[in-house]
Design a protein around this motif. Structure first.
Motif, short mmCIF file in Angstrom:
data_model
loop_
_atom_site.label_atom_id
_atom_site.label_comp_id
_atom_site.label_asym_id
_atom_site.label_seq_id
_atom_site.Cartn_x
_atom_site.Cartn_y
_atom_site.Cartn_z
N TYR A 104 31.79 46.35 45.45
CA TYR A 104 33.20 46.31 45.05
C TYR A 104 33.56 44.96 44.42
CZ TYR A 104 34.65 50.79 47.14
OH TYR A 104 34.83 52.12 47.42
N ASP A 105 33.04 43.87 44.98
CA ASP A 105 33.31 42.58 44.34
C ASP A 105 32.64 42.50 42.97
OD1 ASP A 105 35.12 41.33 45.96
OD2 ASP A 105 33.83 39.64 46.48
N HIS A 106 31.48 43.12 42.82
CA HIS A 106 30.84 43.16 41.50
C HIS A 106 31.72 43.91 40.50
CE1 HIS A 106 28.11 43.93 38.21
NE2 HIS A 106 28.29 45.23 38.38
N LEU A 107 32.22 45.08 40.90
CA LEU A 107 33.03 45.88 39.99
C LEU A 107 34.33 45.16 39.64
CD1 LEU A 107 32.41 49.33 41.69
CD2 LEU A 107 31.51 48.58 39.48
N LEU A 108 34.90 44.46 40.61
CA LEU A 108 36.10 43.68 40.34
C LEU A 108 35.82 42.54 39.37
CD1 LEU A 108 39.06 42.97 40.93
CD2 LEU A 108 38.27 41.77 43.00
N ALA A 109 34.75 41.80 39.61
CA ALA A 109 34.40 40.68 38.72
C ALA A 109 34.00 41.17 37.34
CB ALA A 109 33.28 39.86 39.35
N ARG A 110 33.27 42.26 37.28
CA ARG A 110 32.81 42.80 36.00
C ARG A 110 33.98 43.16 35.09
NH1 ARG A 110 30.63 48.80 35.94
NH2 ARG A 110 32.92 49.03 36.01
N ASP A 111 35.02 43.76 35.67
CA ASP A 111 36.17 44.23 34.90
C ASP A 111 37.40 43.36 35.14
OD1 ASP A 111 34.55 46.31 34.00
OD2 ASP A 111 35.16 47.63 35.63
N TRP A 112 37.18 42.08 35.36
CA TRP A 112 38.24 41.19 35.78
C TRP A 112 39.45 41.23 34.85
CZ3 TRP A 112 39.68 38.88 39.99
CH2 TRP A 112 40.63 37.86 39.92
N GLN A 113 39.23 41.32 33.55
CA GLN A 113 40.34 41.27 32.60
C GLN A 113 41.31 42.44 32.78
OE1 GLN A 113 38.31 40.98 28.80
NE2 GLN A 113 38.55 38.75 28.79
N ALA A 114 40.84 43.51 33.42
CA ALA A 114 41.72 44.65 33.69
C ALA A 114 42.63 44.40 34.89
CB ALA A 114 40.89 45.91 33.93
N HIS A 115 42.33 43.36 35.67
CA HIS A 115 43.05 43.13 36.91
C HIS A 115 43.90 41.86 36.91
CE1 HIS A 115 40.80 46.35 38.88
NE2 HIS A 115 39.71 45.85 38.35
N HIS A 116 43.58 40.92 36.02
CA HIS A 116 44.30 39.63 36.05
C HIS A 116 44.25 39.00 34.67
CE1 HIS A 116 45.60 35.69 37.53
NE2 HIS A 116 45.91 36.28 38.67
N ASP A 117 45.35 38.34 34.30
CA ASP A 117 45.42 37.72 32.98
C ASP A 117 44.60 36.44 32.87
OD1 ASP A 117 47.14 39.71 32.09
OD2 ASP A 117 48.94 38.59 32.65
N GLN A 118 44.44 35.74 33.97
CA GLN A 118 43.72 34.46 33.95
C GLN A 118 42.22 34.71 33.91
OE1 GLN A 118 44.42 32.04 37.42
NE2 GLN A 118 44.08 30.12 36.30
N PRO A 119 41.46 33.94 33.12
CA PRO A 119 40.00 34.10 33.13
C PRO A 119 39.42 33.95 34.54
CG PRO A 119 40.68 32.72 31.30
CD PRO A 119 41.90 32.93 32.15
N LEU A 120 38.38 34.69 34.83
CA LEU A 120 37.81 34.69 36.17
C LEU A 120 37.41 33.28 36.63
CD1 LEU A 120 36.76 36.17 38.68
CD2 LEU A 120 34.62 36.60 37.43
N ALA A 121 36.75 32.54 35.74
CA ALA A 121 36.29 31.20 36.13
C ALA A 121 37.47 30.30 36.52
CB ALA A 121 35.49 30.57 35.01
N ASP A 122 38.55 30.37 35.76
CA ASP A 122 39.73 29.55 36.05
C ASP A 122 40.39 30.00 37.35
OD1 ASP A 122 39.19 28.28 33.67
OD2 ASP A 122 40.79 29.28 32.55
N TYR A 123 40.48 31.30 37.53
CA TYR A 123 41.08 31.83 38.75
C TYR A 123 40.30 31.35 39.98
CZ TYR A 123 42.48 35.21 42.31
OH TYR A 123 42.92 35.80 43.48
#
Length: 218
Positions: A104-123
């Motif tokens: 689930y964390d993989h799927l969240l990280a993989r599709d991060w842009q669908a869940h949050h506006d901020q880039p994953l690395a910055d978040y």
């Protein structure tokens, strides 16, 4: 720093074993906690906090840990989460909870842009700063792992499939008992569409659950 550079000395999984961390979906807990720093910190560190609340924690962090526990209980009873556990083959079913957390964390990280506006690395860097700000209020036994979490960027590390394979293989080798975690990434690949659908259903409902919980526990 690349993914494989983060694994020097096997420190990450020695830490998992030493502190008996049983869930690995740190990123999901962080995002579900929303924008309140204490809820985010409590959500990420919840597995290191044992016993009745508030214990020695400040009230705001105790509330974050309480939310973490509520999300875990919600997941255990959710039909999509249970469906994901049942997708794991009988050979690895005993470890289904660990595997589904990682998937689930993989799927969240993989599709991060669908869940949050901020880039994953910055978040993720923002989460590490929040934890560091509250480190003096957290149990000392958790400090080494939380510092490794930041230095090795655990929260974004599951975005790639080779990362999933690495984490499960290393967990398998470092465990006290023989286990089938190595190669567990194949379980995800065998039914990635099914796991993806399960995660989408669970995460949508988890967000609604958290909103209701926060209203009831304000």
């Amino acid at each position: 720093m690349g993914w494989r550079d983060h694994w020097s000395g096997h420190a990450r999984h020695n830490t998992f074993l030493k502190y008996r961390i049983t869930t690995l979906n740190f990123l999901a807990h962080a995002l579900l906690a929303g924008d309140h720093p204490a809820l985010v910190v409590g959500g990420v560190v919840g597995d290191w906090i044992k016993g009745p609340l508030p214990g020695s924690l400040p009230g705001d962090l105790s509330r974050g840990v309480a939310l973490h526990r509520a999300i875990d209980s919600f997941a255990e009873t959710h039909s999509a989460f249970r469906a994901s556990r049942n997708r794991i083959s009988p050979a690895r079913r005993r470890y289904a909870g660990i595997l589904v957390d990682v998937f689930y964390d993989h799927l969240l990280a993989r599709d991060w842009q669908a869940h949050h506006d901020q880039p994953l690395a910055d978040y993720c860097q923002g989460i590490y700063r929040m934890i560091d700000d509250r480190l003096p209020h957290l149990p000392e036994h958790a400090h080494p792992a939380l510092q490794l979490m930041a230095s090795e960027d655990w929260l974004s590390s599951y975005a790639e499939m080779d990362g999933i394979a690495d984490v499960l293989a290393r967990m398998s080798r470092r465990a006290r008992q023989p286990n089938p975690l190595a190669g567990g990434d194949l379980e995800l690949l065998a039914d990635i569409r099914g796991f993806d659908l399960d995660f989408t259903d669970w995460f949508r409902d988890a967000r609604s659950f958290v909103s209701q919980w926060c209203e009831s526990n304000s």
